[in-house]
Design a protein around this motif. Structure first.
Motif, PDB file in Angstrom:
ATOM      1  N   CYS A 284     -71.728  48.479  65.255  1.00  0.00           N
ATOM      2  CA  CYS A 284     -72.040  49.893  65.099  1.00  0.00           C
ATOM      3  C   CYS A 284     -73.500  50.127  65.465  1.00  0.00           C
ATOM      4  CB  CYS A 284     -71.780  50.333  63.662  1.00  0.00           C
ATOM      5  SG  CYS A 284     -71.740  52.124  63.502  1.00  0.00           S
ATOM      6  N   CYS A 286     -75.284  52.528  63.992  1.00  0.00           N
ATOM      7  CA  CYS A 286     -75.966  53.294  62.940  1.00  0.00           C
ATOM      8  C   CYS A 286     -77.126  52.469  62.372  1.00  0.00           C
ATOM      9  CB  CYS A 286     -74.987  53.694  61.833  1.00  0.00           C
ATOM     10  SG  CYS A 286     -74.354  52.328  60.847  1.00  0.00           S
ATOM     11  N   CYS A 316     -71.444  55.697  56.852  1.00  0.00           N
ATOM     12  CA  CYS A 316     -71.128  55.777  58.282  1.00  0.00           C
ATOM     13  C   CYS A 316     -69.606  55.759  58.445  1.00  0.00           C
ATOM     14  CB  CYS A 316     -71.743  54.602  59.026  1.00  0.00           C
ATOM     15  SG  CYS A 316     -71.238  54.507  60.757  1.00  0.00           S
ATOM     16  N   PHE A 318     -67.912  55.162  61.051  1.00  0.00           N
ATOM     17  CA  PHE A 318     -67.452  54.125  61.964  1.00  0.00           C
ATOM     18  C   PHE A 318     -67.366  52.762  61.278  1.00  0.00           C
ATOM     19  CE2 PHE A 318     -68.974  57.197  65.154  1.00  0.00           C
ATOM     20  CZ  PHE A 318     -67.885  57.181  66.018  1.00  0.00           C
ATOM     21  N   CYS A 319     -68.420  52.387  60.520  1.00  0.00           N
ATOM     22  CA  CYS A 319     -68.463  51.013  60.004  1.00  0.00           C
ATOM     23  C   CYS A 319     -68.493  50.954  58.487  1.00  0.00           C
ATOM     24  CB  CYS A 319     -69.669  50.272  60.583  1.00  0.00           C
ATOM     25  SG  CYS A 319     -71.233  50.907  59.985  1.00  0.00           S
TER      26      CYS A 319
HETATM   27 ZN   LIG Z   1     -72.121  52.488  61.310  1.00  0.00          ZN
END
Ligand SMILES: [Zn+2]
Length: 338
Positions: A284, A286, A316, A318-319
Motif C-alpha cells: 500500500c 498509505c 486505510c 486498502f490495507c
Molecule cells: Zn494503506
C-alpha cells in the motif's frame, strides 16, 4: 463458506512455479504477444487482510489479476487504476497498480445482498457486479494529463468487460483469462487456506495495417441500415484465440505448473519466446504523513467532528492500517490563516 467451485484439489507442495510474477511472451510466427501473471502471497495478503465473503474476495482477486496484467504493460512510471461502479451486490471495486510492481485493492459491497446472492447460487462475478461501468485510468503524475477509458458492465464478468474495452477503445484483438481460487494446505494446526490467482493476456499485433483490421467491429456512427464490412478474422489470430480458449482455471493457478511451462504447453508448435519475469507485490502507498496531510485539508469544524474518545482514527481502506492522531497534533501546527 467454502465454495467447491473455487477450491484447488489438495496436492503435494511444488517448487517449479514462480509466484508473484509477470511473464511476458511472444509468438512471432503468429504475431501474438502476451503475458502470464501468477499471484501467490501478493493476492493472499490483500484478500486475507480484508476478510471479505469468498465470492467477493474471488471477484476482487480477478480484478487484481486483470489490473496487474494491464498495468505492468505500461511503458512508463505511473499508476494504473481499475475501478468498477455498478448496481449489483458489489457496488465498487478499486485496484491500484503502481509501476513497476506494487498493487493494492479493496471492494465496497452490500453484505446482505451478497449473502442473499450466495444463498441463491448467484454469486458469480457477473451477478455480483450487475450493470454499470468499468473505468481504467492511467496516471503519470501531477505534470501529465490523466487518460481514462470506460467500458460498460452488462452482466458479464471482468473478462467480458476487458474484451469489450480492447475491441472498442484499443481495437486490438485481445483475449483475457482470469482465475482465482483458495488452496487448502494441510498443516500441523489444521488446514491453511491461501488465495492464489493467475491470468493470461493474448493480443494480436501484426506489423501490417491491413491485418490489424478487426472483423467484428460495430458499425459505430454509421447511418442506420449500414451493413458492417465483414473482414474475415486473420488466421493467425483465430489460431491464437483458439489456443487460449483451451486454458482452464487450474492451469493458471496450479503451483506445480510454471508460467514458462504453460506458455510452452500452449504455443510450442509455433515457437514461443519468453522474456524476463517482473516481480509484483502487495504494497500500500498509505503513510502517516499522507494521512496527516489529508486531515489538514479539512476545515477545523470537520476535523472536530472526527474526534472520537479524544482522538482522530483513520483506517486505510486498502490495507486496513490504522493511524491515530491527537486532535491538537494537527490543529496546532496549522499555518495561521491570513
Ligand atoms: Zn494503506
Amino acid at each position: 463458506m467454502n465454495d467447491p467451485q473455487i477450491a484447488i484439489p489438495v496436492r503435494a507442495p511444488a517448487t517449479e512455479a514462480l509466484d508473484d510474477s509477470i511473464l511476458p511472451f511472444a509468438v512471432k510466427a503468429l504475431d501474438l504477444r502476451g503475458r502470464i501473471v501468477r499471484l501467490g502471497a501478493a493476492v493472499d495478503t490483500i484478500l486475507t487482510s480484508h476478510d471479505y465473503p469468498p465470492p467477493v474476495a474471488k471477484l476482487l482477486g480477478e480484478a487484481i489479476v486483470l489490473t496487474v496484467m494491464l498495468g505492468s504493460s505500461l511503458k512508463f512510471d505511473g499508476r494504473f487504476i481499475l475501478q468498477t461502479q455498478s448496481d449489483g451486490p458489489v457496488r465498487m471495486l478499486v485496484v491500484d497498480f503502481t509501476s513497476p510492481g506494487k498493487v493494492r485493492a479493496c471492494a465496497h459491497f452490500d453484505a446482505k445482498r451478497v449473502t442473499a446472492a450466495m444463498a441463491a447460487g448467484a454469486a458469480d462475478p457477473g451477478h455480483l457486479l450487475g450493470r454499470g461501468n468499468l473505468a481504467m485510468t492511467i496516471d503519470q503524475g501531477p505534470e501529465m494529463s490523466r487518460y481514462q477509458g470506460v467500458v460498460p458492465l452488462e452482466g458479464g464478468g471482468l473478462e467480458a468487460a476487458a474484451h469489450e474495452y480492447f475491441a472498442r477503445s484499443e481495437q486490438i484483438p485481445t483475449r483475457v483469462r482470469l482465475a482465482v481460487a483458495e488452496e487448502f494446505r494441510p498443516g500441523q494446526n489444521g488446514a491453511h487456506r491461501h488465495w492464489r490467482a493467475g491470468g493470461i493476456l493474448l493480443q494480436f499485433l501484426p506489423n501490417s495495417i491491413e491485418r490489424q483490421r478487426q472483423a467484428d467491429l460495430d458499425p459505430g456512427d454509421a447511418p442506420p441500415g449500414t451493413v458492417a464490412h465483414a473482414t474475415p478474422e486473420d488466421e493467425a489470430w483465430v489460431e491464437g484465440r483458439s489456443l487460449i480458449a483451451t486454458v482452464d482455471d487450474l492451469e493458471l493457478i496450479d503451483p506445480a505448473l510454471s508460467s514458462e511451462r504453460l506458455a510452452y504447453r500452449l504455443f510450442h508448435e509455433r515457437g514461443v519466446h519468453v522474456f524476463r519475469h517482473a516481480p509484483v507485490a502487495a504494497k500500500c502507498s498509505c503513510s502517516r504523513d499522507g494521512v496527516e496531510t489529508m486531515l489538514r485539508s479539512f476545515p477545523q469544524a470537520d476535523r472536530d467532528d472526527m474526534v472520537e474518545d479524544g482522538k482522530i482514527t483513520v483506517t486505510c481502506e486498502f490495507c486496513s492500517s490504522t493511524y491515530v492522531f491527537a486532535p491538537d497534533e494537527i490543529a496546532a501546527a496549522e499555518p495561521p490563516s491570513a
